[in-house]
Motif scaffolding. Structure first.
Motif, PDB file in Angstrom:
ATOM      1  N   PRO A 231       5.926  13.908   4.907  1.00  0.00           N
ATOM      2  CA  PRO A 231       5.914  13.566   3.483  1.00  0.00           C
ATOM      3  C   PRO A 231       4.487  13.374   2.980  1.00  0.00           C
ATOM      4  O   PRO A 231       3.619  12.890   3.720  1.00  0.00           O
ATOM      5  N   ALA A 232       4.250  13.742   1.730  1.00  0.00           N
ATOM      6  CA  ALA A 232       2.900  13.630   1.165  1.00  0.00           C
ATOM      7  C   ALA A 232       2.399  12.198   1.201  1.00  0.00           C
ATOM      8  O   ALA A 232       1.193  11.949   1.317  1.00  0.00           O
ATOM      9  N   ALA A 233       3.314  11.250   1.104  1.00  0.00           N
ATOM     10  CA  ALA A 233       2.945   9.833   1.167  1.00  0.00           C
ATOM     11  C   ALA A 233       4.065   9.080   1.873  1.00  0.00           C
ATOM     12  O   ALA A 233       5.245   9.352   1.650  1.00  0.00           O
ATOM     13  N   TYR A 234       3.687   8.173   2.739  1.00  0.00           N
ATOM     14  CA  TYR A 234       4.673   7.316   3.391  1.00  0.00           C
ATOM     15  C   TYR A 234       3.978   6.030   3.815  1.00  0.00           C
ATOM     16  O   TYR A 234       2.744   5.929   3.807  1.00  0.00           O
ATOM     17  N   GLY A 235       4.761   5.038   4.158  1.00  0.00           N
ATOM     18  CA  GLY A 235       4.204   3.789   4.659  1.00  0.00           C
ATOM     19  C   GLY A 235       4.424   3.693   6.147  1.00  0.00           C
ATOM     20  O   GLY A 235       5.530   3.939   6.635  1.00  0.00           O
ATOM     21  N   GLN A 236       3.369   3.380   6.892  1.00  0.00           N
ATOM     22  CA  GLN A 236       3.497   3.222   8.339  1.00  0.00           C
ATOM     23  C   GLN A 236       3.634   1.749   8.673  1.00  0.00           C
ATOM     24  O   GLN A 236       2.785   0.935   8.302  1.00  0.00           O
ATOM     25  N   ILE A 237       4.722   1.411   9.365  1.00  0.00           N
ATOM     26  CA  ILE A 237       4.950   0.026   9.768  1.00  0.00           C
ATOM     27  C   ILE A 237       3.990  -0.312  10.900  1.00  0.00           C
ATOM     28  O   ILE A 237       4.027   0.309  11.959  1.00  0.00           O
ATOM     29  N   ASP A 238       3.118  -1.282  10.661  1.00  0.00           N
ATOM     30  CA  ASP A 238       2.120  -1.662  11.655  1.00  0.00           C
ATOM     31  C   ASP A 238       2.525  -2.876  12.481  1.00  0.00           C
ATOM     32  O   ASP A 238       1.995  -3.089  13.572  1.00  0.00           O
ATOM     33  N   ALA A 239       3.421  -3.710  11.940  1.00  0.00           N
ATOM     34  CA  ALA A 239       3.801  -4.918  12.668  1.00  0.00           C
ATOM     35  C   ALA A 239       5.175  -5.389  12.210  1.00  0.00           C
ATOM     36  O   ALA A 239       5.559  -5.201  11.049  1.00  0.00           O
ATOM     37  N   LEU A 240       5.904  -5.989  13.154  1.00  0.00           N
ATOM     38  CA  LEU A 240       7.207  -6.578  12.885  1.00  0.00           C
ATOM     39  C   LEU A 240       7.129  -8.069  13.228  1.00  0.00           C
ATOM     40  O   LEU A 240       6.238  -8.507  13.948  1.00  0.00           O
ATOM     41  N   ALA A 241       8.088  -8.821  12.712  1.00  0.00           N
ATOM     42  CA  ALA A 241       8.076 -10.265  12.946  1.00  0.00           C
ATOM     43  C   ALA A 241       9.505 -10.774  13.009  1.00  0.00           C
ATOM     44  O   ALA A 241      10.448 -10.118  12.547  1.00  0.00           O
ATOM     45  N   ASP A 242       9.655 -11.962  13.580  1.00  0.00           N
ATOM     46  CA  ASP A 242      10.947 -12.621  13.635  1.00  0.00           C
ATOM     47  C   ASP A 242      11.508 -12.744  12.220  1.00  0.00           C
ATOM     48  O   ASP A 242      10.823 -13.212  11.306  1.00  0.00           O
ATOM     49  N   GLY A 243      12.744 -12.289  12.037  1.00  0.00           N
ATOM     50  CA  GLY A 243      13.372 -12.355  10.728  1.00  0.00           C
ATOM     51  C   GLY A 243      13.183 -11.122   9.873  1.00  0.00           C
ATOM     52  O   GLY A 243      13.747 -11.037   8.779  1.00  0.00           O
ATOM     53  N   ALA A 244      12.416 -10.162  10.357  1.00  0.00           N
ATOM     54  CA  ALA A 244      12.203  -8.931   9.593  1.00  0.00           C
ATOM     55  C   ALA A 244      13.475  -8.091   9.576  1.00  0.00           C
ATOM     56  O   ALA A 244      14.326  -8.194  10.458  1.00  0.00           O
ATOM     57  N   ALA A 266      11.871   5.338  -3.137  1.00  0.00           N
ATOM     58  CA  ALA A 266      10.653   4.731  -2.593  1.00  0.00           C
ATOM     59  C   ALA A 266      10.134   5.583  -1.444  1.00  0.00           C
ATOM     60  O   ALA A 266      10.876   6.366  -0.844  1.00  0.00           O
ATOM     61  N   GLU A 267       8.851   5.447  -1.153  1.00  0.00           N
ATOM     62  CA  GLU A 267       8.263   6.250  -0.089  1.00  0.00           C
ATOM     63  C   GLU A 267       8.910   5.909   1.255  1.00  0.00           C
ATOM     64  O   GLU A 267       9.226   4.751   1.527  1.00  0.00           O
ATOM     65  N   PRO A 268       9.129   6.920   2.092  1.00  0.00           N
ATOM     66  CA  PRO A 268       9.720   6.657   3.410  1.00  0.00           C
ATOM     67  C   PRO A 268       8.794   5.795   4.266  1.00  0.00           C
ATOM     68  O   PRO A 268       7.586   5.688   3.992  1.00  0.00           O
ATOM     69  N   LEU A 269       9.360   5.209   5.297  1.00  0.00           N
ATOM     70  CA  LEU A 269       8.613   4.372   6.231  1.00  0.00           C
ATOM     71  C   LEU A 269       8.614   5.030   7.602  1.00  0.00           C
ATOM     72  O   LEU A 269       9.617   5.585   8.037  1.00  0.00           O
ATOM     73  N   LEU A 270       7.471   4.935   8.276  1.00  0.00           N
ATOM     74  CA  LEU A 270       7.334   5.467   9.632  1.00  0.00           C
ATOM     75  C   LEU A 270       7.294   4.298  10.604  1.00  0.00           C
ATOM     76  O   LEU A 270       6.483   3.385  10.458  1.00  0.00           O
TER      77      LEU A 270
END
Length: 310
Positions: A231-244, A266-270
């Motif tokens: 995709p031309a734009a997406y968000g890359q998940i860099d960190a997860l946390a308890d409760g996410a 909304a932009e997809p997430l990687l």
């Protein structure tokens, strides 16, 4: 695992991430010695509520057909990095191979050349009994086998090819994902790998391996849903946390990565599924992604080749 996951007793299902089996991408989780798997089928909605602490998922022991749970139920760092405790790392067969701690195990290995994008040619080895799984796990856009033999012989061949500068033994995940936007065409990928294999064979003249000059080039670009690029734009998940909460609709998995379409255009997430590993998951139907650290990723601009007027 996911919206249709079974509901275990207290303690929940602990994610062991994404792996490939018989050419299929499988999301997996464990609860004690029980395992639950589902195919990561494109178009499938998923939703997971994460609960901590994040725990070690155990180790692959010699001769085992599946991962052995961590006997210590050890807690690991929540922000990525290692997915095993030191004790499980010390006995894990895969890590021992990667660290050259196993000199020979009697199995036959194959030397491969894998293409991850322009300038990213990798050389590696995999046991013949694993077939093509290693290449799928790594997210190779195209690849070919170059030789086969015992572990010591194939490892020496790997080192020879890497030392020549023809290919490297490792690339970062960031380097690989950045090439998803532009990967050329199948004919180019095939030519690059065929030429590289011929050069590798010249380097390996006299080595105690069986060369595989006629092995075909396999292309995974369409399998990964990247025929038109990422995709031309997406968000890359860099960190997860308890409760996410991690939620969305699956696109075709790429190696160990999941691209999740989000609602309302909304932009997809990687998601690198190694970040998911070790968290306790419960179904979260109808919930939106929340509590995650996201970094925006944009398709690089095409170089301006027009000559300047002044």
């Amino acid at each position: 695992m996911g919206v249709n996951a079974p509901r275990p007793a207290a303690g929940g299902w602990i994610s062991t991430g994404l792996h490939w089996q018989d050419g299929r991408p499988l999301l997996s989780a464990v609860h004690g010695h029980r395992r639950h798997e589902r195919v990561a089928e494109p178009g499938t909605p998923v939703g997971w509520l994460l609960a901590g602490p994040r725990r070690c998922t155990g180790a692959w022991l010699p001769g085992a057909t599946e991962r052995t749970p961590c006997p210590h139920h050890a807690v690991i760092e929540p922000d990525g990095g290692a997915v095993q405790c030191p004790a499980c790392q010390s006995v894990d067969r895969g890590l021992a191979l990667a660290r050259d701690q196993i000199l020979d195990d009697g199995r036959t290995y194959r030397l491969y050349l894998a293409w991850f994008g322009e300038g990213l040619l990798k050389v590696g080895l995999t046991s013949e009994q694993r077939g093509t799984t290693r290449l799928l796990e790594q997210g190779a856009l195209a690849w070919t086998f170059a030789a086969r033999g015992s572990l010591p012989a194939v490892r020496r061949a790997e080192l020879t090819v890497a030392a020549s500068g023809l290919a490297r033994e490792r690339f970062t995940g960031k380097a690989k994902t950045e090439r998803w936007w532009r990967h050329g065409d199948a004919a180019h990928r095939r030519t690059v790998l065929t030429d590289a294999r011929e050069r590798a064979h010249r380097l390996l003249d006299g080595h105690a391996v069986e060369l595989l000059p006629g092995h075909p080039v396999t292309d995974h670009v369409a399998l990964y849903g990247l025929a038109d690029g990422a995709p031309a734009a997406y968000g890359q998940i860099d960190a997860l946390a308890d409760g996410a909460v991690v939620a969305g609709t699956l696109r075709p998995p790429i190696g160990r990565y999941l691209l999740l379409d989000q609602p309302d255009d909304a932009e997809p997430l990687l998601l690198d599924t190694r970040l998911l590993t070790g968290w306790t998951l419960t179904p979260a139907p109808g919930r939106a992604t929340a509590g995650v650290t996201v970094r925006p990723r944009l398709r690089p601009q095409e170089a301006d080749t027009q000559e300047a007027l002044f």
